[in-house]
Design an enzyme around this catalytic site. Sequence first.
Site, PDB file in Angstrom:
ATOM      1  N   ASN A 106      -3.540  -3.670  -2.930  1.00 31.95           N
ATOM      2  CA  ASN A 106      -3.421  -4.812  -2.019  1.00 31.95           C
ATOM      3  C   ASN A 106      -2.019  -5.411  -2.164  1.00 31.95           C
ATOM      4  O   ASN A 106      -1.093  -4.916  -1.553  1.00 31.95           O
ATOM      5  CB  ASN A 106      -4.506  -5.856  -2.198  1.00 31.95           C
ATOM      6  CG  ASN A 106      -4.568  -6.800  -0.999  1.00 31.95           C
ATOM      7  OD1 ASN A 106      -4.165  -6.413   0.098  1.00 31.95           O
ATOM      8  ND2 ASN A 106      -5.018  -8.015  -1.188  1.00 31.95           N
ATOM      9  N   THR A 125       0.885  -1.151   0.000  1.00 31.48           N
ATOM     10  CA  THR A 125       0.000   0.000   0.000  1.00 31.48           C
ATOM     11  C   THR A 125       0.933   1.214   0.000  1.00 31.48           C
ATOM     12  O   THR A 125       2.130   1.062   0.175  1.00 31.48           O
ATOM     13  CB  THR A 125      -0.845  -0.099   1.281  1.00 31.48           C
ATOM     14  OG1 THR A 125      -1.598  -1.309   1.205  1.00 31.48           O
ATOM     15  CG2 THR A 125      -1.755   1.062   1.518  1.00 31.48           C
ATOM     16  N   GLY A 147       1.294  -1.195   5.294  1.00 25.65           N
ATOM     17  CA  GLY A 147       1.655  -2.207   6.282  1.00 25.65           C
ATOM     18  C   GLY A 147       0.476  -3.084   6.654  1.00 25.65           C
ATOM     19  O   GLY A 147       0.553  -3.883   7.578  1.00 25.65           O
TER      20      GLY A 147
HETATM   21  N1  GLY Z   1      -5.491  -4.273   1.468  1.00 25.42           N
HETATM   22  C1  GLY Z   1      -5.022  -3.656   2.604  1.00 25.42           C
HETATM   23  C2  GLY Z   1      -6.003  -2.941   3.431  1.00 25.42           C
HETATM   24  O1  GLY Z   1      -6.874  -2.314   2.883  1.00 25.42           O
HETATM   25  O2  GLY Z   1      -5.959  -2.986   4.632  1.00 25.42           O
END
Ligand code: GLY
Length: 596
Positions: free
Chosen positions: A428, A408, A500
Amino acid sequence: MSARPFQAKRWGVPRHILRAISRAGLLALLCVTAPFASQAEPSLPPPIISQGARVLPVLATHGMVVAQEGTAAKIGVEILRRGGNAVDAAVATGLALAVTLPRAGNLGGGGFMLVYLAKEKKTTVIDYREAAPADTPRDVFLNEAGEAVPARSRDSGLAVGVPGTVAGLSLALRNYGSGKFSLAELAAPAIALARSGIDVTDDLADSLPLAQARLQRWPSAARIFLHADGSPRSRGDRLVQSDLAAVLDAIGRDGERAFYEGPIAEKIAASVRAAGGRMTLDDLNSYRAVERAPLHGSYRGYEIAVVPPPSSGGVHIIELLNVLEGFPLASLGANSAATIHLMAEAMKLAYADRAEYLGDPDQVAIPVHGLISKAYAERLRAEISQTRARPASEIKPLDPAPYESDQTTHFSIVDNDGNAVSNTYTLNFSYGLGLVAEGTGILLNNELDDFAAKPGAPNAYSLVGGAANAPGPRKRPLSSMAPTMVFRNGELELVTGSPGGSRIITIVTEIISDIVDFGMNLAEATEAVRFHHQGLPDELQVERGLNPDTIRLLEALGHRVVVHNAWGSAQSILRANGILMGAADTRQRGTLAAGY
Ligand code: GLY
């Protein structure tokens, strides 16, 4: 202009006493059997510059952008210099990152933007999280035996959520831009970079081999990011993204509908379906970014503004800070075993609540106000033993009335008028699904793995969930993204956030605590060794660099300590006495704090 040097004194407690207490470490912890008295509210603002500190923030007086990739940060600063506000700069930076940081910056993903408007003293949230297609049954990721099939939620077209980024950035610009720049003007630098190409940076060269297998599966992606022999583009190569330039151009010219309707949308839907997904043109046509009210909390006299569900990030940062407020962390010491133990125990409780209660607020009822109340935190605190790590299996949520990707990305912006943007967005995984929608240059996300495929089935980052976060038509999967701002007496002081995944929540909490409780400057708080516990797996994760003595003390308390490589990439700005201080995380290459 020079910053006022901060006098080394923490909330009136002499430093030699603090040092002695934190040296006592576990002993101090074990000796305290009575419940902790609440730590007194600090009587001084947090330090601006620690004299003699090992690391220092970058300074600016007018405006600043801190981002994970330097060219995009500079593009944002240029917009600020030319009279744009923080939202204008955020749109330009966000679009540029889709070109310069393709593993996380995106048009084909989604995220959350927290906006602060200084004149109105208003905070607001743009939720541009991806949504599941209308044809998404609850069992979409299960096989005939009812078992979760990770390949479906991570590696197939079923993983792709309807992208939200273009709608989100457009909504932010429409509602909160300065009006001085059109979308086309803000897209222009990104278009130029995509069209003429960028040199493959060290960071890009590092990330491509790790995603090579995923990119190789799709010829549309391989053509862009790999050589003809399948090897990843490397340092010295030029990365040209002509199709992406044409898409950005169309968005600049015709607005967001150019993305959600017509040929671009048709190509996205067709590519997702060819990869086994169920996305239709109608899913794209009907996608909307949503403006939501932020959540507000407080921590030792500071006001905290965070994003609400469908991200869990904000709820659990406030929940954690509420629990920690009752512990005298300042006297226990930064990263002492005593502090880490108490914080880890609080984290386990927060993540148990996450698994039980959090989901898409438009489709499930979430007890948000109970979860972020001080009264609930008091009950949680009573569950925490000061002398023993509780096995996660013992933890059940109360009734409140391989981990998440570092792929991210977050950026923070403050402009000359004190307006601010805290933005986190993602595909993601690194490069998302790895699939580029044919003929568009748009990398598509695999965000729907953030749903709980079935109760208790972990997602890629070992997060579990239940009915609240089950897949469903047009539902937004639960996120951990946590763009955050901290205020003092109504004045903006801190803009922060990080990638993270599930660890975003604890990264942001630790940064706030490091500044408020331990008097670190922003760069020190960013560089401080991180730790994380999310209940499942039942392990206390610590970054390399935590003192082995501290690890032994934690193990003596019953923690299973697992040392990991560094995680996260926090990009933050602290504002005090008219000075902007930026800290770009050094855990990843190419990050930059730039201002003027
Ligand atoms: N895909 C990471 C989140 O949205 O937490």
